[in-house]
Scaffold this motif. Structure first.
Motif, short mmCIF file in Angstrom:
data_model
loop_
_atom_site.label_atom_id
_atom_site.label_comp_id
_atom_site.label_asym_id
_atom_site.label_seq_id
_atom_site.Cartn_x
_atom_site.Cartn_y
_atom_site.Cartn_z
N TYR A 1 -6.62 3.33 1.59
CA TYR A 1 -5.27 2.74 1.67
C TYR A 1 -4.63 3.08 3.01
O TYR A 1 -4.03 2.24 3.67
N LEU A 2 -4.77 4.34 3.40
CA LEU A 2 -4.19 4.76 4.69
C LEU A 2 -4.83 3.99 5.84
O LEU A 2 -4.14 3.55 6.76
N VAL B 1 -2.71 6.37 -7.04
CA VAL B 1 -4.03 6.63 -6.42
C VAL B 1 -4.38 8.10 -6.62
O VAL B 1 -3.67 8.98 -6.15
N THR C 1 -10.04 6.49 -2.24
CA THR C 1 -9.12 5.35 -2.29
C THR C 1 -7.88 5.63 -1.44
O THR C 1 -7.38 4.76 -0.73
N TYR C 2 -7.41 6.87 -1.52
CA TYR C 2 -6.25 7.29 -0.75
C TYR C 2 -6.50 7.05 0.74
O TYR C 2 -5.70 6.42 1.44
N ASP C 3 -7.65 7.49 1.22
CA ASP C 3 -8.02 7.32 2.64
C ASP C 3 -8.16 5.85 3.00
O ASP C 3 -7.78 5.42 4.08
N LEU D 1 0.88 4.25 -2.84
CA LEU D 1 0.69 5.67 -2.55
C LEU D 1 1.87 6.50 -3.08
O LEU D 1 1.69 7.57 -3.65
N GLN D 2 3.09 5.94 -2.92
CA GLN D 2 4.29 6.64 -3.39
C GLN D 2 4.30 6.80 -4.91
O GLN D 2 4.70 7.83 -5.43
N LYS E 1 -9.49 10.82 -3.57
CA LYS E 1 -9.32 10.97 -2.12
C LYS E 1 -9.83 9.74 -1.36
O LYS E 1 -9.22 9.30 -0.38
N TYR F 1 0.82 -1.22 0.00
CA TYR F 1 0.00 0.00 0.00
C TYR F 1 0.85 1.27 0.00
O TYR F 1 0.54 2.24 -0.68
#
Ligand SMILES: Nc1ncnc2c1ncn2[C@@H]1O[C@H](COP(=O)(O)OP(=O)(O)O)[C@@H](O)[C@H]1O
Ligand SMILES: [Mg+2]
Length: 293
Positions: A109-110, A100, A105-107, A95-96, A103, A91
């Motif tokens: 993943y976090l 992604v 999907t980003y959240d 993100l790096q 927002k 993950y």
């Protein structure tokens, strides 16, 4: 003539028997029982010698068992630590890479990274209790705690972990407000284990409720999962026990240590753990902790 026969039976035979046994023990065979006739000093001596053989045999068996457990522990630690780490790394890399874009999907993943890190933390905590207990170095830091406050803090925070989950965490509030003498960190560890199990096996929801019964605070975590077959209930709290090893380990990321730790920690608080399970309907784990009166 009778005298010679008696001497042979009560002295020479036992001595020769003991010589044979000693030779067997020397070669590592501890399964050779000494045949002896009781009734005199030599018979008594043989009896003590045989007791020593049995004690030696038990000690060696115990050591083997311990050694086996240690090897299993190392194998399971390696496996359990690697699984969440691999997923965290995946993950983080996603993100790096900037793949992604949205927002949500980003959240998500976090949140997954956070959840997997919690899993690692939780596993390390369990291992630490297990090894400390094996070394006889386990201690509790008992404090007089307000149960309502402890449970509200813990479960309100846990609600976040269910934000992206298909499973609902239902908290039957208000939680009972009373005083209990517990190690708050270890209480969290107990609840973490029960909640993470429930989350693994629940279908739609987990219900957390509290009750007071005979000067004990009862905290129940109920899921609507597949349940546990009755035959397995008695082994459920054994270290490394899993109902379906392949599935539990692979799909659920289990090690089989959790419930053994929960039982040990609950009992260290003079409490008890109870389980009720109905196949295809779900499982309820309840811990009972004495109330400070
Ligand atoms: N709520 C539950 N519903 C169904 N099965 C469960 C539940 N909790 C535990 N189990 C079974 O008991 C086993 C032991 O649980 P635990 O000691 O926590 O180990 P782990 O979670 O690491 O597999 C699990 O592998 C699972 O088979
Ligand atoms: Mg578990």
């Amino acid at each position: 003539m009778v005298m010679i026969m008696l001497i042979t039976k009560y002295i020479f035979e036992p001595i020769s028997e003991m010589k044979k046994a000693a030779e067997q023990i020397k070669t590592g065979n501890l399964n050779y029982p000494i045949q002896f006739t009781e009734g005199n000093e030599i018979g008594e001596f043989c009896k003590e010698f045989d007791k020593m053989r049995i004690r030696l045999k038990d000690t060696i068996l115990e050591q083997h068992e311990l050694e086996k457990r240690r090897k299993r522990l190392i194998a399971s630690i390696t496996h359990d630590l690697r699984t969440p780490l691999t997923s965290i790394k995946g993950y983080v890399e996603a993100l790096q890479d900037g793949i992604v874009k949205d927002k949500e999907t980003y959240d998500k993943y976090l949140a997954t990274i956070n959840e997997k890190s919690d899993l690692l933390n939780h596993l390390i905590d369990d291992l630490s209790v297990y090894t400390k207990q094996e070394l006889g170095e386990f201690t509790l830091n008992i404090e007089r705690i307000h149960s309502g406050r402890l449970l509200n803090n813990y479960f309100n925070h846990k609600q976040y972990d269910f934000k992206y989950s298909d499973i609902e965490l239902v908290l039957k509030k208000p939680f009972i407000s009373t005083y209990i003498n517990v190690d708050p960190y270890r209480m969290t560890q107990i609840l973490d284990n029960l909640l993470s199990n429930a989350k693994k096996y629940a279908r739609t929801q987990i219900i957390v409720s509290t009750k007071v019964i005979q000067y004990h605070l009862r905290i129940s975590v109920q899921d609507d999962g597949e349940g546990i077959p009755e035959d397995f209930i008695q082994n459920l709290f054994d270290p490394f026990f899993m109902v379906n090893k392949k599935k539990d380990q692979k799909e659920k990321g289990g090690s089989g240590l959790g419930l053994a730790i929960v039982k040990q920690l609950t009992e260290a608080h003079d409490g008890e753990i109870l389980v009720e399970s109905v196949l295809d309907h779900g499982t309820t784990f309840t811990i009972e902790i004495p109330i400070d009166r």
